[in-house]
Write a protein that holds these residues in place. Structure first.
Motif, PDB file in Angstrom:
ATOM      1  N   LEU A   3     -22.126  80.249   5.183  1.00  0.00           N
ATOM      2  CA  LEU A   3     -22.239  78.810   5.396  1.00  0.00           C
ATOM      3  C   LEU A   3     -21.854  78.085   4.112  1.00  0.00           C
ATOM      4  O   LEU A   3     -22.213  78.518   3.015  1.00  0.00           O
ATOM      5  N   ILE A   4     -21.142  76.979   4.259  1.00  0.00           N
ATOM      6  CA  ILE A   4     -20.488  76.349   3.115  1.00  0.00           C
ATOM      7  C   ILE A   4     -20.926  74.897   2.920  1.00  0.00           C
ATOM      8  O   ILE A   4     -21.548  74.288   3.790  1.00  0.00           O
ATOM      9  N   SER A   5     -20.543  74.369   1.766  1.00  0.00           N
ATOM     10  CA  SER A   5     -20.866  72.989   1.418  1.00  0.00           C
ATOM     11  C   SER A   5     -19.768  72.046   1.885  1.00  0.00           C
ATOM     12  O   SER A   5     -18.714  72.459   2.386  1.00  0.00           O
ATOM     13  N   HIS A  24     -28.902  78.250  17.177  1.00  0.00           N
ATOM     14  CA  HIS A  24     -29.586  77.125  16.542  1.00  0.00           C
ATOM     15  C   HIS A  24     -28.632  75.935  16.482  1.00  0.00           C
ATOM     16  O   HIS A  24     -27.479  76.063  16.063  1.00  0.00           O
ATOM     17  N   ASP A  25     -29.121  74.766  16.866  1.00  0.00           N
ATOM     18  CA  ASP A  25     -28.270  73.580  16.984  1.00  0.00           C
ATOM     19  C   ASP A  25     -27.655  73.170  15.647  1.00  0.00           C
ATOM     20  O   ASP A  25     -28.323  73.181  14.611  1.00  0.00           O
ATOM     21  N   THR A  26     -26.374  72.767  15.698  1.00  0.00           N
ATOM     22  CA  THR A  26     -25.668  72.260  14.507  1.00  0.00           C
ATOM     23  C   THR A  26     -25.120  70.853  14.724  1.00  0.00           C
ATOM     24  O   THR A  26     -24.405  70.346  13.865  1.00  0.00           O
ATOM     25  N   LEU A  27     -25.448  70.218  15.856  1.00  0.00           N
ATOM     26  CA  LEU A  27     -24.798  68.963  16.230  1.00  0.00           C
ATOM     27  C   LEU A  27     -25.656  67.718  16.062  1.00  0.00           C
ATOM     28  O   LEU A  27     -25.126  66.637  15.790  1.00  0.00           O
ATOM     29  N   ILE A  28     -26.959  67.840  16.231  1.00  0.00           N
ATOM     30  CA  ILE A  28     -27.817  66.666  16.386  1.00  0.00           C
ATOM     31  C   ILE A  28     -28.345  66.194  15.031  1.00  0.00           C
ATOM     32  O   ILE A  28     -28.796  66.985  14.209  1.00  0.00           O
ATOM     33  N   ALA A  29     -28.315  64.887  14.826  1.00  0.00           N
ATOM     34  CA  ALA A  29     -28.803  64.282  13.583  1.00  0.00           C
ATOM     35  C   ALA A  29     -30.315  64.445  13.465  1.00  0.00           C
ATOM     36  O   ALA A  29     -31.025  64.637  14.458  1.00  0.00           O
ATOM     37  N   ALA A  30     -30.807  64.361  12.239  1.00  0.00           N
ATOM     38  CA  ALA A  30     -32.254  64.384  12.007  1.00  0.00           C
ATOM     39  C   ALA A  30     -32.899  63.180  12.682  1.00  0.00           C
ATOM     40  O   ALA A  30     -32.331  62.076  12.689  1.00  0.00           O
ATOM     41  N   ASP A  68     -24.269  65.438  -4.922  1.00  0.00           N
ATOM     42  CA  ASP A  68     -23.354  65.052  -3.857  1.00  0.00           C
ATOM     43  C   ASP A  68     -22.742  66.255  -3.144  1.00  0.00           C
ATOM     44  O   ASP A  68     -21.789  66.111  -2.386  1.00  0.00           O
ATOM     45  N   GLU A  69     -23.295  67.453  -3.378  1.00  0.00           N
ATOM     46  CA  GLU A  69     -22.790  68.647  -2.689  1.00  0.00           C
ATOM     47  C   GLU A  69     -23.938  69.289  -1.929  1.00  0.00           C
ATOM     48  O   GLU A  69     -24.998  69.556  -2.493  1.00  0.00           O
ATOM     49  N   TYR A  70     -23.714  69.565  -0.662  1.00  0.00           N
ATOM     50  CA  TYR A  70     -24.790  69.992   0.227  1.00  0.00           C
ATOM     51  C   TYR A  70     -24.230  70.848   1.364  1.00  0.00           C
ATOM     52  O   TYR A  70     -23.025  70.806   1.664  1.00  0.00           O
ATOM     53  N   LEU A  71     -25.113  71.627   1.992  1.00  0.00           N
ATOM     54  CA  LEU A  71     -24.745  72.395   3.180  1.00  0.00           C
ATOM     55  C   LEU A  71     -24.250  71.426   4.256  1.00  0.00           C
ATOM     56  O   LEU A  71     -24.958  70.501   4.639  1.00  0.00           O
ATOM     57  N   SER A  72     -23.034  71.655   4.742  1.00  0.00           N
ATOM     58  CA  SER A  72     -22.400  70.718   5.676  1.00  0.00           C
ATOM     59  C   SER A  72     -22.139  71.391   7.015  1.00  0.00           C
ATOM     60  O   SER A  72     -21.342  72.326   7.108  1.00  0.00           O
ATOM     61  N   MET A  73     -22.797  70.894   8.049  1.00  0.00           N
ATOM     62  CA  MET A  73     -22.563  71.421   9.396  1.00  0.00           C
ATOM     63  C   MET A  73     -21.116  71.193   9.827  1.00  0.00           C
ATOM     64  O   MET A  73     -20.492  72.058  10.454  1.00  0.00           O
ATOM     65  N   GLU A  74     -20.557  70.020   9.480  1.00  0.00           N
ATOM     66  CA  GLU A  74     -19.189  69.715   9.880  1.00  0.00           C
ATOM     67  C   GLU A  74     -18.202  70.715   9.295  1.00  0.00           C
ATOM     68  O   GLU A  74     -17.306  71.214   9.993  1.00  0.00           O
ATOM     69  N   HIS A  75     -18.362  71.028   8.016  1.00  0.00           N
ATOM     70  CA  HIS A  75     -17.434  71.944   7.358  1.00  0.00           C
ATOM     71  C   HIS A  75     -17.647  73.377   7.833  1.00  0.00           C
ATOM     72  O   HIS A  75     -16.681  74.145   7.983  1.00  0.00           O
ATOM     73  N   CYS A  76     -18.896  73.759   8.074  1.00  0.00           N
ATOM     74  CA  CYS A  76     -19.169  75.103   8.611  1.00  0.00           C
ATOM     75  C   CYS A  76     -18.527  75.278   9.988  1.00  0.00           C
ATOM     76  O   CYS A  76     -17.900  76.316  10.259  1.00  0.00           O
ATOM     77  N   ARG A  77     -18.673  74.287  10.852  1.00  0.00           N
ATOM     78  CA  ARG A  77     -18.075  74.400  12.191  1.00  0.00           C
ATOM     79  C   ARG A  77     -16.556  74.510  12.099  1.00  0.00           C
ATOM     80  O   ARG A  77     -15.933  75.279  12.839  1.00  0.00           O
ATOM     81  N   GLU A  78     -15.970  73.745  11.188  1.00  0.00           N
ATOM     82  CA  GLU A  78     -14.513  73.812  11.024  1.00  0.00           C
ATOM     83  C   GLU A  78     -14.064  75.207  10.606  1.00  0.00           C
ATOM     84  O   GLU A  78     -13.165  75.799  11.218  1.00  0.00           O
ATOM     85  N   VAL A  79     -14.671  75.740   9.545  1.00  0.00           N
ATOM     86  CA  VAL A  79     -14.220  77.003   8.971  1.00  0.00           C
ATOM     87  C   VAL A  79     -14.570  78.193   9.876  1.00  0.00           C
ATOM     88  O   VAL A  79     -13.765  79.112  10.055  1.00  0.00           O
ATOM     89  N   LEU A  80     -15.767  78.158  10.475  1.00  0.00           N
ATOM     90  CA  LEU A  80     -16.192  79.277  11.317  1.00  0.00           C
ATOM     91  C   LEU A  80     -15.634  79.176  12.733  1.00  0.00           C
ATOM     92  O   LEU A  80     -15.616  80.172  13.469  1.00  0.00           O
ATOM     93  N   GLY A  81     -15.212  77.982  13.132  1.00  0.00           N
ATOM     94  CA  GLY A  81     -14.605  77.810  14.448  1.00  0.00           C
ATOM     95  C   GLY A  81     -15.589  77.913  15.593  1.00  0.00           C
ATOM     96  O   GLY A  81     -15.204  78.333  16.697  1.00  0.00           O
ATOM     97  N   LYS A  82     -16.856  77.511  15.360  1.00  0.00           N
ATOM     98  CA  LYS A  82     -17.861  77.607  16.425  1.00  0.00           C
ATOM     99  C   LYS A  82     -19.007  76.657  16.108  1.00  0.00           C
ATOM    100  O   LYS A  82     -19.172  76.219  14.958  1.00  0.00           O
ATOM    101  N   ILE A  83     -19.806  76.355  17.127  1.00  0.00           N
ATOM    102  CA  ILE A  83     -20.935  75.450  16.919  1.00  0.00           C
ATOM    103  C   ILE A  83     -22.249  76.194  16.726  1.00  0.00           C
ATOM    104  O   ILE A  83     -23.236  75.580  16.313  1.00  0.00           O
ATOM    105  N   TYR A  84     -22.286  77.491  17.020  1.00  0.00           N
ATOM    106  CA  TYR A  84     -23.471  78.299  16.747  1.00  0.00           C
ATOM    107  C   TYR A  84     -23.090  79.371  15.739  1.00  0.00           C
ATOM    108  O   TYR A  84     -22.123  80.103  15.941  1.00  0.00           O
ATOM    109  N   PHE A  85     -23.852  79.479  14.673  1.00  0.00           N
ATOM    110  CA  PHE A  85     -23.553  80.461  13.638  1.00  0.00           C
ATOM    111  C   PHE A  85     -24.187  81.803  13.992  1.00  0.00           C
ATOM    112  O   PHE A  85     -25.141  81.875  14.766  1.00  0.00           O
TER     113      PHE A  85
END
Length: 198
Positions: free
Chosen positions: A67-69, A87-93, A44-61
């Motif tokens: 990068l965080i879980s 590289h995109d961080t917004l669009i679902a698979a 139940d722990e995985y690389l999370s785009m939502e949490h990365c965007r929050e902590v890094l304060g941006k949509i492109y890394f």
């Protein structure tokens, strides 16, 4: 060094260890790669785009970013990029439901590739996390409109990562031929991923 070639429209999973260096290589220069990372010790722990965007304060890394879980665990250090980034961080698979919306039945998808790959590790998830869409361009304009475009044509372009925890990497050679994001002509291509032991 271990090298895995991922066939067009297919997925793969690779077990990696802390301090391993992983490189995702866009052999053709035009292939979008959906990328996930699951912590080895917990389904139940995985690389999370939502949490990365929050902590890094941006949509492109950027290179140097950690990068965080979904539990704020540092998972990956982003160490190399020869493709220009963004590289995109917004669009679902992409999924079977998405292709049905376009009138396409029995179409391969990144979501199904992900679920098949984790099943081989006896892992089950009730949903498919948002992937890091490597080499995919989905620019957000000032008015909030998303502008899709094809990847920059950089054969053998590479994204390099250093693992901070033992994990399972899951990747998919995106088969999307509906949006203008994949391949020179909308068709998928093979790509390669290498793992060097730390």
């Amino acid at each position: 060094m271990q090298t895995t070639t991922v066939r067009a429209a297919h997925g793969a999973s690779i077990e990696v260890l802390a301090n391993d260096e992983v490189r995702v290589i866009n052999t053709s220069g035009t292939q979008v790669v959906d990328f996930w990372c699951l912590l080895e010790s917990g389904a139940d722990e995985y690389l999370s785009m939502e949490h990365c965007r929050e902590v890094l304060g941006k949509i492109y890394f950027s290179r140097g970013d950690i990068l965080i879980s979904n539990r704020y665990t540092p998972l990956i250090e982003y160490i190399e990029d020869t493709t220009g980034g963004h590289h995109d961080t917004l669009i679902a698979a992409c999924s079977s439901e998405m292709y049905k919306k376009f009138g396409l039945a029995e179409h391969p998808s990144c979501a199904s590739n992900f679920l098949k790959a984790i099943k081989s590790h006896s892992r089950v998830m009730p949903f498919v996390p948002s992937p890091w869409n490597l080499f995919m361009r989905a620019e957000v304009k000032e008015d909030g409109i998303i502008a899709y475009s094809r990847p920059p044509y950089i054969p053998a372009g590479c994204v390099g990562l250093r693992m901070l925890r033992d994990a399972i990497i899951v990747v998919s050679a995106c088969p999307d031929n509906c949006y203008p994001t994949n391949g020179g002509d909308g068709s998928p291509r093979d790509f390669a991923i290498t793992v060097s032991r730390g």
